[in-house]
Write a protein that holds these residues in place. Structure first.
Motif, PDB file in Angstrom:
ATOM      1  N   CYS A 949      80.456  13.517   6.069  1.00 14.54           N
ATOM      2  CA  CYS A 949      80.350  14.515   7.139  1.00 14.54           C
ATOM      3  C   CYS A 949      80.918  13.980   8.445  1.00 14.54           C
ATOM      4  CB  CYS A 949      78.892  14.926   7.316  1.00 14.54           C
ATOM      5  SG  CYS A 949      78.218  15.834   5.916  1.00 14.54           S
ATOM      6  N   GLN A 952      84.639  14.103   8.368  1.00 11.98           N
ATOM      7  CA  GLN A 952      85.181  15.452   8.105  1.00 11.98           C
ATOM      8  C   GLN A 952      85.734  15.567   6.686  1.00 11.98           C
ATOM      9  OE1 GLN A 952      84.733  17.988  10.222  1.00 11.98           O
ATOM     10  NE2 GLN A 952      83.628  16.506  11.530  1.00 11.98           N
ATOM     11  N   ARG A 953      85.131  14.844   5.749  1.00 14.23           N
ATOM     12  CA  ARG A 953      85.494  14.962   4.333  1.00 14.23           C
ATOM     13  C   ARG A 953      84.408  15.779   3.646  1.00 14.23           C
ATOM     14  NH1 ARG A 953      86.570   8.609   3.364  1.00 14.23           N
ATOM     15  NH2 ARG A 953      86.114   9.203   1.196  1.00 14.23           N
ATOM     16  N   ARG A 954      84.273  17.025   4.089  1.00 15.65           N
ATOM     17  CA  ARG A 954      83.181  17.873   3.635  1.00 15.65           C
ATOM     18  C   ARG A 954      83.356  18.280   2.172  1.00 15.65           C
ATOM     19  NH1 ARG A 954      80.124  19.839   7.808  1.00 15.65           N
ATOM     20  NH2 ARG A 954      79.572  21.703   6.628  1.00 15.65           N
TER      21      ARG A 954
END
Length: 1091
Positions: A949, A952-954
């Motif tokens: 998270c 930003q590697r959701r």
């Protein structure tokens, strides 16, 4: 102040209060009128306090720190008991009749759990709790006479044991209220208002203790016989009777005898030794006391303890005597552990008392510098303090120091009385009391274990012959001979210098003489000493070389000062021949010239280093230090290296050998003859660490040498050069040869920086510091093996620099291992985690780091952990350590293809709290990415999802959540909830794809039956249906169904889900209608105001 009365000789023990627990109660807010302490229990590690609000405070006795608070909503705490054989378990009883057994799980850093609960005594007041001495079983007694027991399940017993619920069983119901319970070796002791019962819990048999009844609260307890000749005998039991009587019964309940204490309690009470007020002893005789002993406790060393609301009584039942009784006001309850008492008073106040002998009490008071109180106890217990056995605890010099601390103006009577006590002191292990009286009034003595008499002259008095002693200590014989004095009389020095051998022989004979003016010593001192010399001959041989070296150096330095001061009359103060004096004077110019040459080289090097062009150029700086090193090696280097550097043997060394004894000279000759063998061995063996200068160096020169030597060590450690291009000494040889010149703190910091590349530097530094501190008093305490006493001694050394403290901590770690490392947190910031990393094993270091971080407040832990990261690379190292120790198996958290296993995030990680803090630490992008990959490779999925998270590697986070199959990872406060419709679509597709894999994984039972048993009923499964309901709550049911159609998911909602969607639609319509109504009303109101 009036004279202090003296207690009778049959009283040798006291109750003393050394610690004040009022700040602890204030910190716990238990000193207010609204919240009070209601009960207490004590064990080796814990002090447990129950409160009127239903809270149980667990206080760590070491440092009086609160570790846990357990809350209960079922009423106030009325009883508490610590498990005697496993301190991880504690039992409590509440005012509503609830009994709870807690498993603290502190060793595994888990949350405390209720492992057993009993409502068997609902509506009754529980009067007693008692643990089984071997199993996890608690016996409970109440006001109705019912006695039951409950077993506690524990995760320590194996998998699944915590899920087993043991039924509560009733043992018996006696005729009246239970007063006290006791358990020992399979027998349960029940004391009621009328009788005392003995129960065999295994065979379910019951006996009455005695035949006579009683009426009232009378206690009973077991009395283990595990000392001396009674080891292996079955325990006795003691039962209180009316009129200050106690029955002594066998383990089968047969009454053996009756102890009557009514007449023995007719003695005056002993005062409580406390800092709160001065002790007062009234020798007036008391009348016989008839007391009801409501509780009996086995206490200390073969004693019984009981109390009333106004006094504490301690008996020795083996001889039927009263050890002591002391008046203490407003007592409600007492908990004991060994010789410690914790008293709860009616006002809610706590007091911590200790039972100890009078001489031990004086010793403790002297250590705390309570001078008037220590002097008062000395005067009150004169018969104990003056005895010879008390000299081991309070030597004569300690009492002399106590006398010097008292002021004659403020304590005149006390000073006079203490002087009388000191005049009556008996020496250690003297022959008999009648012979001790023959000691002269101006001298006393100690008899050492080896038989040597050590004379101690009082201040203001003169002995028959003036003596002087040189005290020498040897590591091999110190445990047996603490002090050994060589005394030389001035009027018996041999002045005939015929030969060096005869001089040394006569000197050894005359130097081992002493005289004692004692009437009971018929033999002359020389004859008596000959026997002592024979018994310690090996000790003398080992110490002769050191003694003569000390004499030689001290005399040589004194003669240098005399020559500089212009004193010419030296022959009157020496016992050496004139020829040897001339040789020494011939040597003096050489020594002075060496020091002058070294001073000149040092000043020249310092002046060159002050040039920035030299200081900032490593090559120039190295050349400057090499020029200085040549002079240093020749003057202060080791003997073999120094002679090689000079090109010829040094004359001063040979002359000093002639001044020593013949044996020393022969040893040196043998060393010179085997010089080649010694050099060969040096190639394979490192140089010995030198912690003392071989020559006396002036203070100002020593300071300059310190700077240059430390600078050379640092430069040789950090320079990256080829070995064949470096002609000078390396870092490690220089450190070992010239450690006495180095700045210990700078060397410590240097070792921390180069520990990974050059661990040998750290080992050499540790070896040197161990040698430097080997004569400290703390070393003796550490060698005894008592960890708590060793830590207390180290705290008393504060403030202390880090290097010597690290040496003592190294000794503690070698002796106690992980238990010692966990306690090193109290020495932060003097000792840092980086220091502990170089000393301890990785698993032990993790325990230290976790304790250190958890010792901070919760809001400060993250910033505190950030401050410890020096350098920043430690973050990754500590993360990998925490992920590889006390962690689940990778096969339990990872599939063969590296994906998350079903519900594997629910496994407990031993250092989970530390891992969560490490992940939350600020770091750059590459560090965060590396941490995420590390968490994934070890299967730490909660940390991996959190880092995804942040990065930003959701998508990866959603994929892991779907494979873990736990919807709570989306719903919780720290969960990863989708933010857009695209993310919802992605999540629904992933859940549909992973649902089949998770079902197969669940059926295989890889993670154990514990997860699969409750997974279907927990409602947390990830599926398109549960995600649709979540989306319906966020965006509405119609939009959720539209998203399902866009994803191409054909879904038949269950009746429950359909009902939820309908309710959401109705709720949405009502909300819209309500909003429309509110807007219309606002519109009408605004128009009316406008009109």
């Amino acid at each position: 102040m009036p004279l202090i009365p003296v207690v009778p000789e049959n009283h040798s023990h006291v109750l003393a209060e050394f610690d004040c627990l009022d700040p602890l109660l204030s910190a716990l807010r238990l000193d207010s009128g609204r919240l009070k302490c209601t009960c207490l229990a004590v064990s080796r590690k814990w002090l447990a306090l129950g409160t009127s609000a239903g809270g149980l405070h667990l206080i760590q006795k070491e440092g009086w720190k609160q570790r846990l608070i357990l809350t209960h909503k079922e009423g106030s705490i009325t009883q508490v008991a610590c498990c005697p054989h496993d301190e991880d378990f504690i039992a409590i009883a509440t005012s509503q009749g609830l009994v709870v057994v807690w498993e603290l799980q502190l060793e595994r850093r888990g949350r405390p759990e209720r492992v057993s609960v009993s409502w068997e005594h609902r509506g009754q007041t529980i009067t007693s709790l008692c643990w089984d001495t071997s199993t996890l079983r608690v016996f409970v007694g109440d006001t109705g006479g019912k006695v039951s027991f409950l077993r506690a399940g524990s995760s320590k017993l194996g998998k699944g044991s915590t899920f087993v619920i043991f039924p509560v069983q009733t043992v018996t119901t006696v005729d009246s209220r239970v007063v006290q319970l006791g358990y020992q070796d399979g027998r349960l002791l029940v004391s009621s208002l009328s009788r005392c019962y003995l129960c065999d819990t295994d065979r379910e048999k019951f006996w009455r203790v005695g035949s006579k009844e009683r009426d009232g609260e009378y206690g009973a307890c077991f009395y283990p016989q595990n000392r001396g000749l009674l080891v292996g005998q079955p325990p006795l039991l003691y039962s209180a009777r009316p009129g200050s009587r106690i029955w002594e019964a066998s383990f089968n309940g047969e009454v053996l005898s009756t102890h009557q204490f009514k007449q023995t309690l007719a003695c005056p009470p002993l005062p409580l030794i406390t800092y709160r007020d001065e002790p007062h002893y009234n020798p007036a005789q008391k009348s016989p006391q008839s007391i009801a002993f409501t509780k009996l406790l086995y206490f200390g060393d073969q004693n019984l303890l009981t109390w009333t609301d106004s006094a504490i009584y301690i008996f020795t039942p083996q001889n039927g005597q009263v050890l002591l009784w002391t008046e203490v006001k407003d007592l409600v309850n007492i908990a004991v552990y060994r010789n410690e008492l914790f008293c709860l008073h009616g006002s809610g106040r706590l007091s911590h008392l200790s039972l100890l002998s009078a001489e031990r009490c004086v010793e403790r008071l002297l250590r705390r510098e309570s001078w008037p109180l220590a002097a008062g106890v000395c005067c009150m217990f004169q018969h104990t303090v003056t005895s010879s056995r008390a000299r081991k605890s309070i030597p004569i010099d300690r009492l002399e120091h106590l006398r010097s601390q008292l002021s004659s103006s403020t304590h005149p009577e006390l000073c006079v009385q203490l002087e009388e006590v000191i005049s009556k002191l008996e020496p250690l292990d003297s022959a008999s009391s009648s012979r001790r009286s023959s000691i002269s009034s101006h001298e006393s003595f100690n008899v050492l274990d080896c038989g040597i008499y050590r004379v101690i002259s009082r201040r203001g008095s003169q002995s028959e012959e003036e003596t002087s002693s040189i005290i020498n200590q040897s590591a091999s014989e110190e445990e047996r001979l603490k002090e050994f004095s060589f005394v030389q009389e001035e009027d018996q020095v041999d002045q005939d210098p015929q030969s060096a051998e005869r001089v040394e022989a006569e000197r050894s004979d005359s130097g081992l003489q002493f005289h004692l003016p004692l009437s009971f010593r018929p033999k002359p001192p020389r004859i008596a000493l000959q026997a002592v010399k024979d018994s310690v001959s090996s000790f003398v041989k080992k110490t002769t070389e050191k003694i003569n070296t000390l004499q030689m150096n001290s005399e040589l330095w004194q003669r240098t000062e005399f020559r500089e001061g212009g004193q010419a009359d030296i022959s009157a103060t020496t016992s050496f021949s004139e020829e040897m004096d001339n040789e020494v004077y011939d040597e003096m110019p050489t020594v002075e010239s060496d020091m002058q040459e070294l001073r000149s080289a040092t000043e020249r090097a310092i002046s060159q280093i002050q040039d920035p062009l030299v200081l900032l150029d490593p090559d120039c700086l190295g050349e400057t230090l090499l020029e200085w090193l040549v002079v240093l090696e020749r003057i202060l280097g080791p003997a073999d290296h120094g002679s090689a550097a000079a090109g010829e043997p040094r004359e001063s060394l040979t002359e000093e050998k002639t001044e020593g004894p013949p044996e020393l000279g022969e040893k040196e000759d043998r060393c010179d003859s085997s010089e080649k063998e010694h050099e060969v061995s040096n190639e394979t063996r490192p140089d010995p660490v030198r912690v003392a200068s071989p020559k006396a160096v002036p203070t100002d020169l020593l300071a300059d040498l310190n700077q240059l030597a430390t600078l050379y060590t640092e430069l040789s450690c950090f320079r990256k050069e080829e070995e064949e291009d470096e002609p000078a000494l390396g870092c490690i040889p220089f450190l070992r040869r010239y450690f006495f010149l180095l700045d210990q703190e700078r060397v410590r910091r240097m070792c921390l920086l180069c520990h990974q590349e050059q661990p040998e530097v750290q080992r050499s530094f540790t070896e040197a510091m161990l040698d430097v501190t080997q004569h400290s008093k703390v070393v003796e305490v550490i060698q005894r093996g008592d960890l708590l006493r060793s830590l207390r001694s180290l705290r008393e050394l504060q403030p202390c620099s880090a290097p010597p403290l690290l040496a003592h901590l190294h000794r503690l770690y070698e002796k106690h291992g992980e238990a010692a490392v966990r306690s090193f947190t109290q020495f932060y910031p003097t000792v840092t985690p980086a220091d502990i990393m170089t000393m301890a094993q990785q698993s032990h270091f993790l325990a230290y780091l976790d304790n250190l971080v958890q010792s901070q407040t919760e809001e400060d832990r993250l910033s505190f952990l950030q401050s410890l990261l020096e350098p920043e690379s430690l973050r990754q190292d500590w993360l990998e350590l925490a992920l590889t120790h006390d962690a689940p198996q990778r096969s339990d958290t990872l599939t063969p293809d590296g994906e998350p296993r079903w519900h594997s995030h629910c496994f407990s990680w031993g250092y989970g709290r530390l891992l969560s803090l490490l992940i939350r630490l600020p770091a750059d992008l590459s560090s965060k990415q590396k941490m995420a990959e590390t968490c994934r490779s070890h299967g730490y999925w909660t940390g991996y999802i959190s880092l995804c998270c942040e990065l930003q590697r959701r998508t990866e986070a959603f994929s892991a959540i779907c494979r873990l199959d736990d919807i709570s990872l989306l719903q919780e406060a720290g969960g990863v909830e989708p933010q857009t419709l695209e993310e919802w679509k992605l999540l629904i597709r992933l859940s549909q794809r992973c649902s089949g894999a998770s079902d197969s994984d669940q059926l295989t039972g890889v993670n154990g039956s514990g997860w699969s048993n409750g997974s279907d009923d927990c409602g947390g499964k990830m599926s398109p249906e549960t995600l649709t309901l979540m989306l319906a709550r966020c965006a509405g049911p119609d939009r959720a169904m539209a998203v399902l159609e866009e994803c191409g998911v054909q879904l038949d909602l269950s009746p429950h889900s359909k009902l939820v969607c309908e309710l959401l639609r109705v709720t949405e319509k009502r909300q819209r209608a309500m909003i429309q109504t509110m807007l219309e009303r606002c519109d009408r109101f605004l128009w009316s105001q406008h009109a």
